[in-house]
Design a protein around this motif. Sequence first.
Motif, PDB file in Angstrom:
ATOM      1  N   ALA A  22       0.809  -1.213   0.000  1.00  0.00           N
ATOM      2  CA  ALA A  22       0.000   0.000   0.000  1.00  0.00           C
ATOM      3  C   ALA A  22       0.844   1.265   0.000  1.00  0.00           C
ATOM      4  O   ALA A  22       0.371   2.344  -0.377  1.00  0.00           O
ATOM      5  CB  ALA A  22      -0.929   0.003   1.213  1.00  0.00           C
ATOM      6  N   LEU A  23       2.120   1.169   0.416  1.00  0.00           N
ATOM      7  CA  LEU A  23       2.976   2.355   0.458  1.00  0.00           C
ATOM      8  C   LEU A  23       3.321   2.867  -0.932  1.00  0.00           C
ATOM      9  O   LEU A  23       3.542   4.056  -1.121  1.00  0.00           O
ATOM     10  CB  LEU A  23       4.273   2.041   1.222  1.00  0.00           C
ATOM     11  CG  LEU A  23       4.161   1.898   2.745  1.00  0.00           C
ATOM     12  CD1 LEU A  23       5.511   1.540   3.336  1.00  0.00           C
ATOM     13  CD2 LEU A  23       3.628   3.183   3.368  1.00  0.00           C
ATOM     14  N   ALA A  27       3.085   6.709  -1.847  1.00  0.00           N
ATOM     15  CA  ALA A  27       4.313   7.457  -2.123  1.00  0.00           C
ATOM     16  C   ALA A  27       4.241   8.114  -3.497  1.00  0.00           C
ATOM     17  O   ALA A  27       4.668   9.261  -3.675  1.00  0.00           O
ATOM     18  CB  ALA A  27       5.517   6.525  -2.052  1.00  0.00           C
ATOM     19  N   PHE A  28       3.691   7.393  -4.465  1.00  0.00           N
ATOM     20  CA  PHE A  28       3.552   7.939  -5.820  1.00  0.00           C
ATOM     21  C   PHE A  28       2.628   9.151  -5.823  1.00  0.00           C
ATOM     22  O   PHE A  28       2.974  10.202  -6.382  1.00  0.00           O
ATOM     23  CB  PHE A  28       3.020   6.861  -6.758  1.00  0.00           C
ATOM     24  CG  PHE A  28       2.715   7.362  -8.142  1.00  0.00           C
ATOM     25  CD1 PHE A  28       3.717   7.503  -9.081  1.00  0.00           C
ATOM     26  CD2 PHE A  28       1.416   7.715  -8.494  1.00  0.00           C
ATOM     27  CE1 PHE A  28       3.442   7.978 -10.362  1.00  0.00           C
ATOM     28  CE2 PHE A  28       1.127   8.187  -9.771  1.00  0.00           C
ATOM     29  CZ  PHE A  28       2.151   8.318 -10.699  1.00  0.00           C
ATOM     30  N   LEU A  29       1.452   9.026  -5.203  1.00  0.00           N
ATOM     31  CA  LEU A  29       0.489  10.126  -5.193  1.00  0.00           C
ATOM     32  C   LEU A  29       1.018  11.315  -4.402  1.00  0.00           C
ATOM     33  O   LEU A  29       0.829  12.474  -4.803  1.00  0.00           O
ATOM     34  CB  LEU A  29      -0.836   9.644  -4.607  1.00  0.00           C
ATOM     35  CG  LEU A  29      -1.641   8.674  -5.487  1.00  0.00           C
ATOM     36  CD1 LEU A  29      -2.875   8.164  -4.732  1.00  0.00           C
ATOM     37  CD2 LEU A  29      -2.060   9.334  -6.793  1.00  0.00           C
ATOM     38  N   SER A  35       5.059  17.548  -6.568  1.00  0.00           N
ATOM     39  CA  SER A  35       5.671  18.038  -7.808  1.00  0.00           C
ATOM     40  C   SER A  35       4.727  18.952  -8.583  1.00  0.00           C
ATOM     41  O   SER A  35       5.155  19.980  -9.134  1.00  0.00           O
ATOM     42  CB  SER A  35       6.102  16.864  -8.683  1.00  0.00           C
ATOM     43  OG  SER A  35       5.000  16.045  -9.013  1.00  0.00           O
ATOM     44  N   LEU A  36       3.429  18.618  -8.619  1.00  0.00           N
ATOM     45  CA  LEU A  36       2.458  19.476  -9.303  1.00  0.00           C
ATOM     46  C   LEU A  36       2.310  20.816  -8.589  1.00  0.00           C
ATOM     47  O   LEU A  36       2.222  21.872  -9.231  1.00  0.00           O
ATOM     48  CB  LEU A  36       1.109  18.771  -9.396  1.00  0.00           C
ATOM     49  CG  LEU A  36       1.037  17.572 -10.353  1.00  0.00           C
ATOM     50  CD1 LEU A  36      -0.333  16.907 -10.284  1.00  0.00           C
ATOM     51  CD2 LEU A  36       1.354  17.988 -11.788  1.00  0.00           C
ATOM     52  N   LEU A  37       2.294  20.788  -7.256  1.00  0.00           N
ATOM     53  CA  LEU A  37       2.225  22.037  -6.483  1.00  0.00           C
ATOM     54  C   LEU A  37       3.485  22.872  -6.694  1.00  0.00           C
ATOM     55  O   LEU A  37       3.420  24.106  -6.751  1.00  0.00           O
ATOM     56  CB  LEU A  37       2.043  21.725  -5.000  1.00  0.00           C
ATOM     57  CG  LEU A  37       0.666  21.210  -4.572  1.00  0.00           C
ATOM     58  CD1 LEU A  37       0.689  20.762  -3.112  1.00  0.00           C
ATOM     59  CD2 LEU A  37      -0.407  22.277  -4.784  1.00  0.00           C
ATOM     60  N   THR A  38       4.625  22.196  -6.809  1.00  0.00           N
ATOM     61  CA  THR A  38       5.890  22.905  -7.066  1.00  0.00           C
ATOM     62  C   THR A  38       5.855  23.612  -8.413  1.00  0.00           C
ATOM     63  O   THR A  38       6.217  24.792  -8.520  1.00  0.00           O
ATOM     64  CB  THR A  38       7.068  21.910  -7.032  1.00  0.00           C
ATOM     65  OG1 THR A  38       7.106  21.272  -5.760  1.00  0.00           O
ATOM     66  CG2 THR A  38       8.383  22.626  -7.280  1.00  0.00           C
ATOM     67  N   LEU A  82       8.977   9.352 -10.116  1.00  0.00           N
ATOM     68  CA  LEU A  82       7.613   8.816 -10.156  1.00  0.00           C
ATOM     69  C   LEU A  82       7.586   7.425 -10.793  1.00  0.00           C
ATOM     70  O   LEU A  82       6.861   6.542 -10.326  1.00  0.00           O
ATOM     71  CB  LEU A  82       6.704   9.775 -10.933  1.00  0.00           C
ATOM     72  CG  LEU A  82       6.437  11.135 -10.283  1.00  0.00           C
ATOM     73  CD1 LEU A  82       5.674  12.033 -11.237  1.00  0.00           C
ATOM     74  CD2 LEU A  82       5.670  10.972  -8.981  1.00  0.00           C
ATOM     75  N   HIS A  83       8.386   7.245 -11.829  1.00  0.00           N
ATOM     76  CA  HIS A  83       8.395   5.946 -12.519  1.00  0.00           C
ATOM     77  C   HIS A  83       8.934   4.849 -11.608  1.00  0.00           C
ATOM     78  O   HIS A  83       8.382   3.734 -11.568  1.00  0.00           O
ATOM     79  CB  HIS A  83       9.233   6.042 -13.790  1.00  0.00           C
ATOM     80  CG  HIS A  83       8.999   4.919 -14.750  1.00  0.00           C
ATOM     81  ND1 HIS A  83       9.681   3.729 -14.673  1.00  0.00           N
ATOM     82  CD2 HIS A  83       8.143   4.798 -15.796  1.00  0.00           C
ATOM     83  CE1 HIS A  83       9.271   2.915 -15.631  1.00  0.00           C
ATOM     84  NE2 HIS A  83       8.334   3.535 -16.332  1.00  0.00           N
TER      85      HIS A  83
END
Length: 314
Positions: A22-23, A27-29, A35-38, A82-83
């Motif tokens: 489940a981690l 961790a991905f999200l 990164s999107l907020l950055t 992310l990958h």
Amino acid sequence: MDLVNHTWTQSFLLAGFTTTGALRPLAFLGTLCISLLTLAGNLFIIVLVQADSRLCTPMYFFIRVLSFLELWYVSTTVPTLLHTLLHGRSPISPTVCLVQLYVFHSLGMTECYLLGVMALDRYLAICRPLHYHALMSRRVQLWLAGATWVAGFSAALVPASLTATLPFCLKEVAHYFCDLAPLMRLACVDTRWHNGVHGAVIGVATGCNFVLILGLYGGILRAVLKLPSAASRAKAFSTCSSHITVVVLFYASAFTVYVGSPGSRPEGTDKCIALVYALLTPFLNPIIYTLRNKEVKEAMERVRVRIWTMLKGA
């Protein structure tokens, strides 16, 4: 680790971070959101400085350049991060690996020089206020900004080209992107000379800029302490606080990773520290320059009112 021929025909494997069950999606999200907020935060600063005429000053010009740089800085490493979080060990071609290494270090060196230029801007604004606008004209601003990019991308050629000449016996990179120390560990030959050259180039560049920043802020401190009132001293310091915070974040993590022998740190340490300067610092920069800056808050309000007025008129 897996063996690989001494050629550039095989792929490396980015180990990334070990996440299971489940981690992994969490961790991905989490990383995707940060990164999107950055990207959104730094893009917001670029647009805001462009949209508000009162922010058309040398200080905010360099902040806008810094935000533009951070957009590319994050975009260089986050895709592979992310990958690896989503798929585990991920192959990467030697060409892409070297390009990522070069671009990442070029942007890092550029930011190093840019932080020095921003310190110079604050020094001239506080210590030479009568000549500030003449010394920091639009032409000088463009020249200084361009010089940081040229110097950064030129300095990074040395470590990147030396790394490209190494023969590699192993292919698993203990990192989530191609960086110097993890690639050094894969070489078939003694890399102490390479490490010395890398340390000298990066150490001299970061060290000289850090000494320059310390010297400039020493001059700023002397000038501010001579101001007659506590209010004027507080106002002068407030224009520097955001820059000082960014400098501390950047140099603390950079010195930890790149000054010294890569072999002196446990394997896997570099990728944890890299999250600080490759993801956390670009994420915090827009927050530091907005939440702690009265002028930016006022500009945000002016732009909001202007947009609201335009929408009502439509």
